[in-house]
Design an enzyme around this catalytic site. Structure first.
Site, mmCIF file in Angstrom:
data_model
loop_
_atom_site.group_PDB
_atom_site.id
_atom_site.type_symbol
_atom_site.label_atom_id
_atom_site.label_comp_id
_atom_site.label_asym_id
_atom_site.label_seq_id
_atom_site.Cartn_x
_atom_site.Cartn_y
_atom_site.Cartn_z
ATOM 1 C CG HIS A 1 -4.943 -7.531 -7.876
ATOM 2 N ND1 HIS A 1 -4.482 -8.145 -6.737
ATOM 3 C CD2 HIS A 1 -4.111 -7.938 -8.871
ATOM 4 C CE1 HIS A 1 -3.430 -8.896 -7.032
ATOM 5 N NE2 HIS A 1 -3.180 -8.778 -8.327
ATOM 6 C CB CYS A 2 -5.341 -4.158 -2.897
ATOM 7 S SG CYS A 2 -7.083 -4.158 -2.442
ATOM 8 C CB ALA A 3 -5.077 -7.947 0.209
ATOM 9 N NE ARG B 1 -10.737 -3.363 -0.944
ATOM 10 C CZ ARG B 1 -11.227 -2.701 0.101
ATOM 11 N NH1 ARG B 1 -11.760 -1.523 -0.063
ATOM 12 N NH2 ARG B 1 -11.190 -3.213 1.305
#
Length: 618
Positions: free
Chosen positions: A25-27, A29
């Site tokens: 995961h990123c910030a 999504r």
């Protein structure tokens, strides 16, 4: 919708666990690597409450859920084996910059943090058993005592097995293989070989093996599982999918168990023996200085399992001479770290930390300091240093008093009688030393302070109704462009919220407001700030830069830190990021912009009207 329910629905709609190769995961999504993207039901996902939008890009199936992504990601880990089986995770690449001590502390803390609760419980039970035994309430020869002591001591005896689990999770290794390797170190026949080695010694295909007792050790298993994780990642890239499920574990076991016994175990033995010889020589030369060194260093030795090299020295001195003058100074260290935890309990405003620190004070007084160190003082850094200083003072006093130990036992409040010998010589000095170490450490912790973590509840219940005009400054130098120019539909469509984008001219991100760092991802490419008046600001450096795994990014704050406008948050190497093929256009999003009645573009940025005006000045 609860995050648990959202996680279940997302997992089902991407085709189920069996359709997922990997998940990071990123910030904002969840980034799925799917075996067959046609099995994912994009239309239903878009209608799912809690899902902002869905995007397919770069071979990834991306489900945008906003600021709650870490929690949803964690829930998916709870209801599936995806996070354990996936060889891609959200851990950053090794950062070549930054403070080495700080990084080591972060790694050690993360390995022990999951064990804190059971450590505290086991420590309390161990202390109560010692109390019951010392006062004659329960004979230590009774079967009741034996059963309860097994419950209290099992965690410490099998510590390598538990550390194998946390280390494998930290570095992305196979947890079950890691536990098997740890189990081999504690296997009865290995223990028997250590107790009664065969004539000619122990060897592995002619290579000499130096065996040691691995129960309660730390360094060998951490080194072994770290190396195992790297080897496993190497093999995963080279062995065919059809056979890797059994070939890789086979290769790991055949290589890592002998390697641990031949290399990593002797490292712990050698380090411990070297420290033991140095400490004995130091006490013979100058007991005050040696006591201070012992007090200051004991918990450091315990952290890395090196203290086991000194324990045979203590036991041998007592067996041969009837007393030992090296061990007493270590008691100061136990009470010093306990005092530091007490100082944290007094000073912190974080309710969770206050409760944790209070429980670790109780276990620390019983001589079980791991919960205090790994859960309180070490992660906060300054209290740990305060504990070392207090222990040095207390250890020096005990060394000066010439205190002796007359029996074996872990240093703690209930084992103080083992330091009381004929005439009580040195015992008064011991009491003065441990009191001094406790008080000094607690006082220094309170005076020096520490970065007090913000209560999650405080962040979640921040007042989101602006009562005065609030100015949000630019987080970086550069050219302001419309959000619609960002080549990422999630940002350009304002699905994440309204805002602007910046083409940076300098690789620095500063705080645009006074507030709290509400989110900072391991990849360091994105950061969230919640202002004191409730604006939720997301700064996302570049497009798809999560794929860099933290390379070329340096964070100067941690999640939960309070910041002032203009404080340095992140630095990034613009040239290297561009050379890696990534765009640097940086969306600056107000993720709770739906709370505002009107958003309109003005000369200097964006004005957002709620009960008052929120202006982004660029």
């Amino acid at each position: 919708m609860s995050r648990e329910k959202l996680a279940k629905e997302i997992l089902e709609l991407v085709g189920g666990e069996e359709n997922v190769n990997s998940l990071v995961h990123c910030a904002t999504r969840l980034r799925f690597g799917l075996k067959d993207q046609s099995k994912a039901n994009k239309e239903k996902l878009l209608k799912t409450n809690g899902v902002i939008t869905v995007k397919e890009s770069g071979g990834q199936f991306q489900v945008v859920v906003g600021n709650s992504v870490p929690e949803v990601y964690a829930e998916i880990g709870k209801i599936s084996n995806i996070l354990h089986d996936s060889k891609k995770n959200d851990q950053p690449a090794n950062d070549k910059k930054g403070n080495i001590f700080g990084k080591a502390v972060d790694v050690v803390s993360s390995l022990f943090a999951p064990l804190l609760g059971v450590m505290a419980g086991a420590g309390i039970l161990k202390g109560l058993l010692l109390l019951a035994s010392n006062f004659g309430w329960l004979a230590n020869t009774s079967t009741t005592y034996t059963i309860l002591y097994a419950a209290a001591d099992a965690l410490f005896y099998f510590l390598p097995v538990l550390l194998a689990i946390t280390t494998a999770r930290k570095f992305g290794g196979n947890v079950f293989v890691a536990v098997t390797i740890a189990g081999a170190l504690l296997y009865p026949t290995i223990i028997a070989l250590k107790a009664t080695p065969p004539e000619g010694g122990v060897s592995f295909f002619g290579i000499p093996v130096t065996l040691m007792s691995y129960s309660s050790t730390v360094v060998p298993i951490i080194l072994a599982i770290y190396v195992m994780s790297k080897l496993e990642a190497f093999l995963n890239r080279r062995i065919h999918e059809s056979v890797k499920n059994f070939i890789i574990p086979f290769v790991l076991l055949v290589i890592m168990v002998p390697l641990t016994l031949i290399v990593f175990g002797p490292i712990g033995v050698s380090a411990g023996n070297a420290v033991a010889k140095a400490m004995v020589a130091a006490f013979a030369w100058n007991p005050i200085l040696a006591g201070a060194i012992m007090g200051a260093s004991w918990q450091l030795l315990v952290m890395f399992g090196i203290h086991w090299g000194l324990i045979p020295v203590f036991i041998n001195n007592i067996a041969v001479n009837g007393q030992d003058g090296v061990k007493p100074a270590a008691t100061a260290s136990v009470f010093a770290q306990t005092g530091a935890a007490f100082g944290v309990m007094l000073k912190t405003k974080n309710k969770r930390l206050k409760t944790l620190a209070g429980s670790t004070v109780v276990t620390g007084l019983f001589g079980i300091t791991e919960p205090a160190i790994y859960g309180v003082t070490l992660p906060l850094k300054k209290p740990f240093i305060a504990g070392i200083i207090g222990a040095a003072v207390g250890g020096g006093i005990i060394g000066f008093a010439g205190t002796k130990a007359f029996a074996s036992g872990a240093p703690g409040l209930l084992t103080l009688p083992i330091f009381y010998g004929p005439g009580g010589e040195g015992f008064t000095g011991l009491i003065i030393g441990i009191v001094a170490s406790f008080v000094i450490s607690a006082g220094l912790t309170y005076v020096l302070g520490f970065e007090d973590p913000v209560d999650e509840q405080e962040t979640e219940t921040a007042d989101h109704t602006s009562k005065t005009n609030e100015e949000i400054l630019s987080p970086m130098e550069g050219t302001v462009v419309a959000l619609s120019e960002v080549k990422d539909q999630v940002f350009a469509s304002e699905a994440m919220g309204k805002g602007l984008a910046i083409l940076p001219s300098v690789g620095r991100v500063v705080a645009p407001v006074d507030g709290i760092v509400s989110s900072l991802f391991n990849t360091r490419h994105a950061i969230g700030i919640t202002s004191e008046d409730g604006a939720e600001i997301l700064i996302h450096v570049g497009i798809d830069t999560v794929k860099l795994n933290g390379e070329y990014f340096t964070a100067h704050v941690q999640q939960g830190n309070r910041v002032k406008a203009g404080d340095l948050l992140l630095e990034f190497d613009m040239d290297k990021i561009k050379q890696a093929g990534f765009e640097l256009i940086t969306p600056v999003i107000i993720t709770n912009s739906s709370d505002y009645q009107l958003v309109r573009v003005v000369k200097n940025g964006v004005v957002m009207e709620k009960e008052s005006v929120l202006a982004l000045q660029f």
